[in-house]
Enzyme design. Structure first.
Site, PDB file in Angstrom:
ATOM      1  N   GLY A  59       0.715  -1.235  -0.103  1.00  0.00           N
ATOM      2  CA  GLY A  59      -0.007  -0.089  -0.233  1.00  0.00           C
ATOM      3  C   GLY A  59       0.939   1.324   0.031  1.00  0.00           C
ATOM      4  N   GLU A 114       4.174   4.309   6.015  1.00  0.00           N
ATOM      5  CA  GLU A 114       2.973   3.487   6.064  1.00  0.00           C
ATOM      6  C   GLU A 114       1.992   4.280   4.895  1.00  0.00           C
ATOM      7  OE1 GLU A 114       1.237   1.020   5.744  1.00  0.00           O
ATOM      8  OE2 GLU A 114       1.244  -0.090   7.845  1.00  0.00           O
ATOM      9  N   ASP A 118      -4.949   2.716  10.981  1.00  0.00           N
ATOM     10  CA  ASP A 118      -6.321   2.465  11.477  1.00  0.00           C
ATOM     11  C   ASP A 118      -6.137   1.958  12.827  1.00  0.00           C
ATOM     12  OD1 ASP A 118      -9.005   1.644  11.107  1.00  0.00           O
ATOM     13  OD2 ASP A 118      -8.674  -0.089   9.926  1.00  0.00           O
ATOM     14  N   LYS A 146      -6.381   7.404  10.130  1.00  0.00           N
ATOM     15  CA  LYS A 146      -7.779   7.084  10.465  1.00  0.00           C
ATOM     16  C   LYS A 146      -7.977   6.843  11.902  1.00  0.00           C
ATOM     17  CE  LYS A 146      -9.846   4.007   7.732  1.00  0.00           C
ATOM     18  NZ  LYS A 146     -10.521   2.648   7.242  1.00  0.00           N
ATOM     19  N   PHE A 167     -13.964   3.172   4.300  1.00  0.00           N
ATOM     20  CA  PHE A 167     -12.943   2.451   3.686  1.00  0.00           C
ATOM     21  C   PHE A 167     -12.598   3.186   2.430  1.00  0.00           C
ATOM     22  CE2 PHE A 167     -10.873  -0.879   1.070  1.00  0.00           C
ATOM     23  CZ  PHE A 167     -10.186  -1.536   2.119  1.00  0.00           C
ATOM     24  N   ASP A 174      -5.550  -0.356  -1.494  1.00  0.00           N
ATOM     25  CA  ASP A 174      -6.534  -1.314  -2.412  1.00  0.00           C
ATOM     26  C   ASP A 174      -7.757  -1.850  -1.574  1.00  0.00           C
ATOM     27  OD1 ASP A 174      -5.252  -3.160  -0.481  1.00  0.00           O
ATOM     28  OD2 ASP A 174      -5.977  -4.810  -1.689  1.00  0.00           O
ATOM     29  N   ARG A 180      -5.701   0.486  -6.441  1.00  0.00           N
ATOM     30  CA  ARG A 180      -4.213   1.009  -6.265  1.00  0.00           C
ATOM     31  C   ARG A 180      -3.906   2.124  -7.192  1.00  0.00           C
ATOM     32  NH1 ARG A 180      -2.184  -2.166  -2.054  1.00  0.00           N
ATOM     33  NH2 ARG A 180      -2.392  -4.408  -2.256  1.00  0.00           N
TER      34      ARG A 180
HETATM   35  P1  IMP Z   1      -3.947  -1.575  11.309  1.00  0.00           P
HETATM   36  O1  IMP Z   1      -3.013  -2.385  11.809  1.00  0.00           O
HETATM   37  O2  IMP Z   1      -5.624  -1.696  11.837  1.00  0.00           O
HETATM   38  O3  IMP Z   1      -3.789   0.064  11.537  1.00  0.00           O
HETATM   39  O4  IMP Z   1      -4.023  -1.575   9.697  1.00  0.00           O
HETATM   40  C1  IMP Z   1      -3.374  -0.772   8.817  1.00  0.00           C
HETATM   41  C2  IMP Z   1      -3.557  -1.634   7.562  1.00  0.00           C
HETATM   42  O5  IMP Z   1      -4.940  -1.940   7.350  1.00  0.00           O
HETATM   43  C3  IMP Z   1      -3.026  -0.628   6.250  1.00  0.00           C
HETATM   44  O6  IMP Z   1      -1.622  -0.700   6.247  1.00  0.00           O
HETATM   45  C4  IMP Z   1      -3.878  -1.028   5.196  1.00  0.00           C
HETATM   46  O7  IMP Z   1      -3.365  -2.089   4.747  1.00  0.00           O
HETATM   47  C5  IMP Z   1      -5.250  -1.513   6.162  1.00  0.00           C
HETATM   48  N1  IMP Z   1      -6.353  -0.661   5.833  1.00  0.00           N
HETATM   49  C6  IMP Z   1      -6.871  -0.003   7.077  1.00  0.00           C
HETATM   50  N2  IMP Z   1      -7.793   0.842   6.626  1.00  0.00           N
HETATM   51  C7  IMP Z   1      -7.963   0.762   5.387  1.00  0.00           C
HETATM   52  C8  IMP Z   1      -8.709   1.309   4.236  1.00  0.00           C
HETATM   53  O8  IMP Z   1      -9.410   2.255   4.505  1.00  0.00           O
HETATM   54  N3  IMP Z   1      -8.242   1.083   2.720  1.00  0.00           N
HETATM   55  C9  IMP Z   1      -7.430   0.340   2.679  1.00  0.00           C
HETATM   56  N4  IMP Z   1      -6.564  -0.462   3.386  1.00  0.00           N
HETATM   57  C10 IMP Z   1      -6.882  -0.309   4.770  1.00  0.00           C
END
Ligand code: IMP
Length: 196
Positions: A59, A114, A118, A146, A167, A174, A180
Site C-alpha cells: 500500500g 505507511e 487504522d 484514521k 474504507f 486497495d 491502487r
Molecule cells: P491497522 O493495523 O489496523 O492500523 O491496519 C493498517 C492496515 O490496514 C493498512 O496498512 C492497510 O493495509 C489496511 N487498511 C486499513 N484501513 C484501510 C482502508 O480504509 N483502505 C485500505 N486499506 C486499509
C-alpha cells in the site's frame, strides 16, 4: 468485528470503476502538495543525517516513491511486507513479517513509511520490531490517519491527511488488490465490499 472491510474472499473478477468511489477525499493535486510539504519537513528535521525509509508493501509504495523524490537529505529505501493472521488475530496485534528488509538497519535513522494507520496494531508491531535492531532512531510517516478506529496508542511523527471512518482506496490503497492505481484517495461505495 475489527476489519469489516477486509475481503477474506478476494474476488479476482471484481471490476474496477470510478463509479465505485462514492466521494473523492483527497485529489491528486492535494496529495502532491502535501507530499512536498512532508518531504520538506522531513528534510529539515533530518538535516545532516542519512536516513533509511522503510516502506510497508504494498500500500505505501506509491506514497513512498513520491515522498522519496521530495527528500533532499541522503537517504536509502528498503521494503517490508507484513501480514496479519486473519480477522480474529488482528485484534490481538499478531502480525508477521512476510518479507524482511534486505539490509541491516543497525545504527541507522529509520523512517517507517505507511499507507494508513487504522487500529494502529500493524505499525506498533513494526516500530517494536525495528527498535529491537539497534537503530539510531525510529520515526513514522503515514500518508493517512484514521484515528476513529484506533485500538492502541501509536507514535505518528508525520501524517499526510486524517480520514474519516470509511474504507478508502486509491494512491496505493486497495480493496481486493484493486483501485491502487487511482491517482486520488476516495471512499469506496459500501456495496462494493458488501458493507452498509
Ligand atoms: P491497522 O493495523 O489496523 O492500523 O491496519 C493498517 C492496515 O490496514 C493498512 O496498512 C492497510 O493495509 C489496511 N487498511 C486499513 N484501513 C484501510 C482502508 O480504509 N483502505 C485500505 N486499506 C486499509
Amino acid at each position: 468485528m475489527l476489519h469489516p472491510f477486509r475481503p477474506e474472499h478476494l474476488s479476482s473478477d471484481l471490476v474496477q470503476s470510478d463509479k465505485d468511489v462514492q466521494e473523492v477525499l483527497i485529489t491528486a493535486e492535494q496529495m502532491s502538495a502535501r507530499v512536498r510539504e512532508l518531504g520538506a519537513q522531513i528534510s529539515r528535521d533530518y538535516e545532516g543525517k542519512d536516513i533509511v525509509l522503510v516502506s510497508v508493501l504494498v500500500g505505501a509504495c506509491i506514497f513512498t516513491a513520491d515522498l522519496l523524490r521530495t527528500i533532499t537529505v541522503p537517504c536509502s529505501v528498503d521494503f517490508v511486507a507484513i501480514s496479519s493472521y486473519g480477522k480474529e488475530t488482528r485484534s490481538s496485534g499478531v502480525v508477521r513479517i512476510l518479507k524482511d528488509l534486505d539490509d541491516s538497519v543497525e545504527s541507522r535513522h529509520v523512517l517507517i513509511v505507511e499507507d494508513i494507520v487504522d487500529t494502529g496494531l500493524t505499525l506498533n508491531y513494526l516500530i517494536d520490531a525495528i527498535r529491537n535492531r539497534n537503530v539510531a532512531s525510529v520515526r513514522t510517516c503515514s500518508m493517512l490517519d484514521k484515528p476513529s478506529r484506533r485500538l492502541t496508542k501509536v507514535e505518528l511523527d508525520y501524517v499526510g491527511f486524517e480520514v474519516p471512518d470509511a474504507f478508502v482506496v486509491g494512491y496505493g490503497l486497495d480493496f481486493a488488490q484493486r483501485y491502487r492505481n487511482l491517482p486520488y484517495v476516495g471512499i469506496l461505495r459500501p456495496e462494493v465490499y458488501g458493507g452498509k
